[in-house]
Design a protein around this motif. Structure first.
Motif, PDB file in Angstrom:
ATOM      1  N   SER A 138     -37.046  -8.361  11.060  1.00 17.62           N
ATOM      2  CA  SER A 138     -35.614  -8.717  11.052  1.00 17.62           C
ATOM      3  C   SER A 138     -34.734  -7.475  10.958  1.00 17.62           C
ATOM      4  CB  SER A 138     -35.314  -9.673   9.896  1.00 17.62           C
ATOM      5  OG  SER A 138     -36.113 -10.830   9.980  1.00 17.62           O
ATOM      6  N   ARG A 139     -35.132  -6.430  11.636  1.00 17.97           N
ATOM      7  CA  ARG A 139     -34.366  -5.178  11.632  1.00 17.97           C
ATOM      8  C   ARG A 139     -34.595  -4.457  12.948  1.00 17.97           C
ATOM      9  NH1 ARG A 139     -35.614   0.089   7.752  1.00 17.97           N
ATOM     10  NH2 ARG A 139     -34.227   1.554   8.844  1.00 17.97           N
TER      11      ARG A 139
ATOM     12  N   ARG B 125     -25.021 -12.877   8.230  1.00 19.03           N
ATOM     13  CA  ARG B 125     -24.682 -11.610   7.593  1.00 19.03           C
ATOM     14  C   ARG B 125     -23.968 -10.683   8.561  1.00 19.03           C
ATOM     15  NH1 ARG B 125     -30.484 -10.488   4.495  1.00 19.03           N
ATOM     16  NH2 ARG B 125     -30.343 -12.251   3.010  1.00 19.03           N
ATOM     17  N   GLN B 126     -24.453 -10.676   9.779  1.00 18.10           N
ATOM     18  CA  GLN B 126     -23.769  -9.866  10.770  1.00 18.10           C
ATOM     19  C   GLN B 126     -22.350 -10.368  11.008  1.00 18.10           C
ATOM     20  OE1 GLN B 126     -26.143  -9.708  14.310  1.00 18.10           O
ATOM     21  NE2 GLN B 126     -27.850  -8.648  13.323  1.00 18.10           N
TER      22      GLN B 126
ATOM     23  N   ALA C  81     -29.632 -13.918   9.255  1.00 17.39           N
ATOM     24  CA  ALA C  81     -29.307 -12.543   9.663  1.00 17.39           C
ATOM     25  C   ALA C  81     -28.011 -12.506  10.469  1.00 17.39           C
ATOM     26  CB  ALA C  81     -30.461 -11.944  10.471  1.00 17.39           C
TER      27      ALA C  81
ATOM     28  N   THR D  39     -38.908  -5.502   1.816  1.00 17.25           N
ATOM     29  CA  THR D  39     -38.827  -5.935   3.209  1.00 17.25           C
ATOM     30  C   THR D  39     -40.229  -6.168   3.748  1.00 17.25           C
ATOM     31  OG1 THR D  39     -36.818  -4.635   3.515  1.00 17.25           O
ATOM     32  CG2 THR D  39     -37.990  -5.355   5.494  1.00 17.25           C
TER      33      THR D  39
ATOM     34  N   ARG E 203     -34.118 -17.926   9.563  1.00 18.53           N
ATOM     35  CA  ARG E 203     -33.948 -16.530   9.174  1.00 18.53           C
ATOM     36  C   ARG E 203     -33.039 -15.792  10.149  1.00 18.53           C
ATOM     37  NH1 ARG E 203     -40.066 -14.689   7.286  1.00 18.53           N
ATOM     38  NH2 ARG E 203     -40.342 -16.334   5.711  1.00 18.53           N
TER      39      ARG E 203
END
Length: 529
Positions: free
Chosen positions: A139-140, A398-399, A395, A82, A391
């Motif tokens: 991205s978290r 994926r969510q 993300a 990451t 990106r």
């Protein structure tokens, strides 16, 4: 206890430090090394076959050399799959007394994993500012909180929900940014450098140059919602030559002040840009998420200090209330930007309502684009934004996939619940039918009971009539018996009977004793019964 000079946010109460979440302690089965330098589980999982072979070759050396090399490897193994960015956490104004220090804790290992003993310390700066440089994953969502310690012991933790910080990658491949490496590459490089004389200081020399700060995160102690994230440096359009104004930003915290509908704060001051003390011509602030107000403005700070105050205005632009206090806020460039050109930085003035004597100022770097390369800069910025959006879309996809799986699970659960409800409804229907049958049986039983009661009543009435008739007959019989007894008690009858028959006296005389002996006893109703 806090010092009387320590200024806590409005509504904050001193309480024992409590961490929102505490992860279970990790256990390691590797070769024992000091706890501060032991390899974490995520780092051990990234060691490749080459690293294992290398460590096995090192194990033949003496214990001291092996432990020192493992320490060096643990310090070097900080790059994961990451990407990480450098972020500066800044508390613009918080007064502490000697022995007190602010710390930063969070949900990731870089912030101690909610363990106050592993929290990141913030360095005190002039003006009661507190700063700490931290590397955060991109991205978290990262949750963080501020902790106040006194003599190394936590005494106060921010109440309420934690701050949620989510950063995006910046300038992939540029100098100073983190690059994605193969797992264990940093370990092999650092351990190999430890064996070669004269090469161990190379990484330290590169680190001494100082990391590039990618983000600045301004945190107001006690108010997690009012967290401002600024991406550095701030890129602005080309500036006109001869313009001596400096880009500034006002961040106004009204705390517990309640505004009437459609009221808003305005910054007025001694320069034309601030309305020359005219509330109707001042800088109207805009409400931001988190309850604070902000606005950018260019001020002539290079020509001297500017005085200002915060005013609450009505919808018509008239002043409804001035900031209390006789002193004005004095706006000056930040101290850290005096050595460099003050015009190459944006100055953020943090103003709390009712505290004009304390105006915290923070400077962030600013880059002005060149006019001849404006198109290229815009194209590069657009490409970067597209990459960031791509990106972000990945993300989000994926969510969405995770949400779709959760939705399918919820639907299956809903179907199961609907089937259970249908079964319960059918059982309730059966129970209702049984209840109706029972009610009808109860009604029939009641009718039969009523008929039996009527028949019993009729039988009782018949028996009463028979008893009354028999009692009357018994009364008549008693009267007749009494009459006969009286007649017998009066004496024998005359010789001449009523029918003219003659009875001799000898007959009565001879039979009178026997009559007296055999005379019947007197009967009464009670004797008969």
């Amino acid at each position: 206890m806090l010092h009387k000079g320590t200024r806590l946010p409005s509504g904050a109460k001193t309480r024992p430090c409590a961490t929102p979440r505490t992860s279970a302690p990790r256990t390691s089965t590797a070769t024992p090394v000091p706890a501060s330098n032991s390899l974490s589980r995520a780092q051990r999982s990234t060691i490749s076959v080459r690293q294992a072979t290398f460590i096995e070759s090192v194990s033949a050396q003496d214990e001291g050399t092996r432990i020192s090399m493992l320490r060096l490897a643990a310090e070097a193994e900080t790059v994961t799959s990451t990407p990480l960015v450098n972020a500066t956490f800044l508390v613009p104004y918080f007064v502490t007394k000697p022995g007190q220090q602010l710390f930063l804790t969070g949900c990731i290992s870089e912030l101690g994993g909610w363990d106050p003993q592993l929290a990141v310390p913030l360095e005190w700066k002039e003006g009661h500012q507190h700063v700490a440089l931290v590397r955060l994953p991109v991205s978290r969502i990262v949750q963080v909180k501020l902790v106040l310690k006194e003599n190394g012991q936590p005494v106060f933790t921010e109440e309420g929900d934690a701050r949620e910080v989510m950063l995006m990658p910046v300038n992939d491949g540029a100098e100073g940014q983190s690059q994605q490496q193969q797992p264990g590459q940093g370990l092999l490089e650092m351990t190999a450098a430890a064996q070669e004389p004269g090469t161990a200081s190379a990484p330290l020399d590169r680190a001494a140059a100082g990391p590039t700060v990618d983000y600045q995160i301004m945190c107001h102690f006690g108010n997690p919602d009012a967290t401002q994230i600024t991406r550095l440096p701030i890129v602005l359009p080309p500036k006109e030559s001869g313009d001596r104004r400096v880009l500034c930003k006002f961040v106004v915290m009204l705390d517990q002040l309640k505004l009437e509908p459609r009221q808003y704060p305005v910054v007025v001051g001694s320069c034309d840009e601030l309305g020359s003390w005219n509330a109707g011509s001042g800088v109207k602030l805009i409400r931001q998420v988190g309850g604070y107000w902000s606005r950018r403005v260019e001020l002539p700070l290079l020509d001297g200090p500017v005085q200002a105050k915060v005013v609450i205005c009505n919808p018509d632009g008239q002043a409804a209330g001035w900031e209390p206090g006789t002193d004005n806020r004095v706006l000056l460039p930040a101290q850290q930007s005096l050595a460099a050109a003050a015009g190459d930085a944006m100055h953020i003035f943090v103003c709390r309502w009712g505290q004009p004597e304390h105006t915290a100022v923070v400077s962030v770097p600013v880059e002005y684009e060149r006019a001849d390369k404006e198109f290229i800069k815009q194209l590069d910025a657009a490409q970067r934004e597209i990459e960031l959006m791509r990106r972000a879309v990945t993300a989000k996809s994926r969510q969405c996939q995770s949400l779709e799986s959760e939705l399918s699970t919820s639907r299956r659960t809903e179907r199961a619940l609907r089937e259970e409800v249908a079964g319960l409804r059918s059982e309730i229907g059966y129970l209702m039918q049984d209840m109706e049958v029972a009610q009808r049986g109860e009604l029939v039983a009641r009718q039969e009971t009523a008929e039996l009661q009527r028949e019993l009543q009729q039988l009782g009435e018949g028996y009463e009539r028979q008893i009354s008739f028999m009692e009357a007959k018994l009364d008549e019989m008693e009267v007749e018996i009494l009459t006969l007894q009286q007649r017998l008690a009066a004496g024998p009858p005359s010789p001449t009977s009523e029918d003219g028959a003659f009875r001799s006296s000898s007959h009565w005389s001879s039979s009178s004793p026997a009559y007296e002996e055999e005379a019947p006893r007197v009967f009464t109703r009670s004797n008969w019964r």
